[in-house]
Design a protein around this motif. Sequence first.
Motif, short mmCIF file in Angstrom:
data_model
loop_
_atom_site.label_atom_id
_atom_site.label_comp_id
_atom_site.label_asym_id
_atom_site.label_seq_id
_atom_site.Cartn_x
_atom_site.Cartn_y
_atom_site.Cartn_z
N LEU A 33 0.83 -1.20 0.00
CA LEU A 33 0.00 0.00 0.00
C LEU A 33 0.87 1.26 0.00
O LEU A 33 0.60 2.22 -0.72
CB LEU A 33 -0.94 -0.03 1.21
N ALA A 34 1.96 1.24 0.76
CA ALA A 34 2.89 2.37 0.79
C ALA A 34 3.54 2.57 -0.57
O ALA A 34 3.71 3.71 -1.04
CB ALA A 34 3.94 2.17 1.88
N ILE A 35 3.91 1.48 -1.22
CA ILE A 35 4.51 1.55 -2.55
C ILE A 35 3.50 2.12 -3.55
O ILE A 35 3.83 3.00 -4.35
CB ILE A 35 5.02 0.16 -2.99
N THR A 36 2.27 1.64 -3.50
CA THR A 36 1.22 2.13 -4.39
C THR A 36 1.01 3.63 -4.21
O THR A 36 0.89 4.38 -5.19
CB THR A 36 -0.10 1.37 -4.13
N GLU A 37 1.00 4.08 -2.97
CA GLU A 37 0.81 5.51 -2.69
C GLU A 37 2.00 6.33 -3.16
O GLU A 37 1.84 7.45 -3.62
CB GLU A 37 0.51 5.74 -1.22
N MET A 38 3.20 5.78 -3.06
CA MET A 38 4.37 6.49 -3.57
C MET A 38 4.26 6.65 -5.08
O MET A 38 4.54 7.73 -5.62
CB MET A 38 5.66 5.76 -3.21
N LEU A 39 3.84 5.61 -5.76
CA LEU A 39 3.68 5.69 -7.22
C LEU A 39 2.58 6.69 -7.59
O LEU A 39 2.69 7.40 -8.59
CB LEU A 39 3.36 4.31 -7.79
N ARG A 40 1.53 6.75 -6.79
CA ARG A 40 0.40 7.64 -7.08
C ARG A 40 0.71 9.10 -6.78
O ARG A 40 0.33 9.99 -7.53
CB ARG A 40 -0.84 7.19 -6.28
N GLN A 171 8.18 2.15 -11.02
CA GLN A 171 7.87 3.33 -11.82
C GLN A 171 8.70 3.33 -13.11
O GLN A 171 8.18 3.62 -14.18
CB GLN A 171 8.17 4.59 -11.00
N GLY A 172 9.96 2.96 -13.01
CA GLY A 172 10.82 2.88 -14.18
C GLY A 172 10.36 1.81 -15.15
O GLY A 172 10.37 2.01 -16.37
N ASN A 173 9.92 0.66 -14.63
CA ASN A 173 9.42 -0.41 -15.48
C ASN A 173 8.16 0.01 -16.23
O ASN A 173 7.99 -0.31 -17.40
CB ASN A 173 9.14 -1.67 -14.67
N LYS A 174 7.29 0.76 -15.55
CA LYS A 174 6.06 1.23 -16.20
C LYS A 174 6.40 2.22 -17.32
O LYS A 174 5.79 2.20 -18.38
CB LYS A 174 5.13 1.88 -15.18
N LYS A 175 7.36 3.09 -17.07
CA LYS A 175 7.75 4.07 -18.09
C LYS A 175 8.36 3.40 -19.31
O LYS A 175 8.22 3.87 -20.42
CB LYS A 175 8.74 5.09 -17.50
N ASN A 176 9.06 2.29 -19.08
CA ASN A 176 9.70 1.57 -20.17
C ASN A 176 8.80 0.51 -20.77
O ASN A 176 9.24 -0.31 -21.55
CB ASN A 176 11.01 0.93 -19.68
N GLN A 178 7.61 -2.13 -19.45
CA GLN A 178 7.99 -3.48 -19.05
C GLN A 178 7.05 -3.95 -17.95
O GLN A 178 6.55 -3.15 -17.16
CB GLN A 178 9.43 -3.50 -18.52
N PRO A 179 6.80 -5.25 -17.89
CA PRO A 179 5.95 -5.75 -16.81
C PRO A 179 6.60 -5.52 -15.45
O PRO A 179 7.82 -5.59 -15.33
CB PRO A 179 5.81 -7.24 -17.10
N VAL A 180 5.78 -5.23 -14.48
CA VAL A 180 6.28 -4.99 -13.12
C VAL A 180 6.27 -6.31 -12.37
O VAL A 180 5.27 -7.02 -12.35
CB VAL A 180 5.38 -3.95 -12.40
N ALA A 181 7.40 -6.64 -11.76
CA ALA A 181 7.49 -7.88 -10.98
C ALA A 181 6.78 -7.71 -9.65
O ALA A 181 6.65 -6.60 -9.14
CB ALA A 181 8.96 -8.22 -10.75
N GLY A 182 6.32 -8.80 -9.11
CA GLY A 182 5.71 -8.77 -7.78
C GLY A 182 4.21 -8.86 -7.85
O GLY A 182 3.60 -8.75 -8.91
N PRO A 183 3.57 -9.05 -6.69
CA PRO A 183 2.13 -9.22 -6.65
C PRO A 183 1.40 -7.92 -6.95
O PRO A 183 1.88 -6.84 -6.66
CB PRO A 183 1.87 -9.67 -5.20
N ALA A 184 0.25 -8.05 -7.54
CA ALA A 184 -0.58 -6.87 -7.81
C ALA A 184 -1.12 -6.34 -6.49
O ALA A 184 -1.40 -7.09 -5.56
CB ALA A 184 -1.74 -7.26 -8.72
N THR A 185 -1.26 -5.03 -6.42
CA THR A 185 -1.77 -4.41 -5.20
C THR A 185 -3.27 -4.24 -5.33
O THR A 185 -3.75 -3.63 -6.28
CB THR A 185 -1.11 -3.04 -4.99
N GLN A 186 -3.99 -4.78 -4.38
CA GLN A 186 -5.44 -4.65 -4.37
C GLN A 186 -5.84 -4.16 -2.99
O GLN A 186 -5.71 -4.89 -2.01
CB GLN A 186 -6.10 -5.99 -4.66
N PRO A 187 -6.33 -2.92 -2.89
CA PRO A 187 -6.68 -2.37 -1.58
C PRO A 187 -7.61 -3.25 -0.76
O PRO A 187 -7.58 -3.25 0.44
CB PRO A 187 -7.32 -1.02 -1.91
N SER A 188 -8.44 -4.06 -1.43
CA SER A 188 -9.39 -4.88 -0.67
C SER A 188 -8.69 -5.94 0.19
O SER A 188 -9.29 -6.51 1.06
CB SER A 188 -10.37 -5.55 -1.63
N LYS A 189 -7.41 -6.21 -0.10
CA LYS A 189 -6.66 -7.19 0.68
C LYS A 189 -6.29 -6.67 2.06
O LYS A 189 -5.91 -7.44 2.93
CB LYS A 189 -5.36 -7.56 -0.06
#
Length: 192
Positions: A33-40, A171-176, A178-189
């Motif tokens: 969640l912290a990572i998602t908020e940093m990206l946002r 963020q760099g992978n999204k700009k390029n 490229q697929p982002v490694a790791g689990p998808a973030t879903q706030p409902s979790k």
Amino acid sequence: MKKIILAICLLVSLSVQAQKQVVEAYINTYKELAITEMLRTGVPASIKLAQGILESQSGESDLAKKSNNHFGIKCKTEWTGDKTYHDDDERGECFRVYPSVADSYKDHSDFLRSRPHYAFLFQLSPTDAEAWARGLKKAGYATSSTYPQRLLKVINDYHLQQYSLLALEKQGNKKNNQPVAGPATQPSKYPK
């Protein structure tokens, strides 16, 4: 006498270990969640996690448990959501109540992003935790004179900088494209 001293040392050691486990559980629960908020919004994940740990006592404070308020954000005049009253710097201060912890994390980011006196923080490097910690104090986020040092201690003790770096990598992978490694973030979790 030696047995008493040994027993006291053992109890202190167990207490410290238990507290460490609570903090680590908090980090594991909210790091995505912290990572998602940093990206946002640009609020460094390391800072957000450290603030959440300090402000909510790793999710164990009454304000966190009863109101999902993990950052001690007070009502302010524009708040139209649910409210609770809690003693802080003064008796009976008004604090925001959130439907979920994810809402608290999001509002914390929006709170910092929308207030002019925090604007200078977003000119700092997201990896400069020391500048962010001192900047939050300078901008008036906390009244404690040791707030920056306490934030930095948590960041260093629990290696929270890795989450800001991971966000920048994502963020760099999204700009390029490229697929982002790791689990998808879903706030409902995240627990309410």
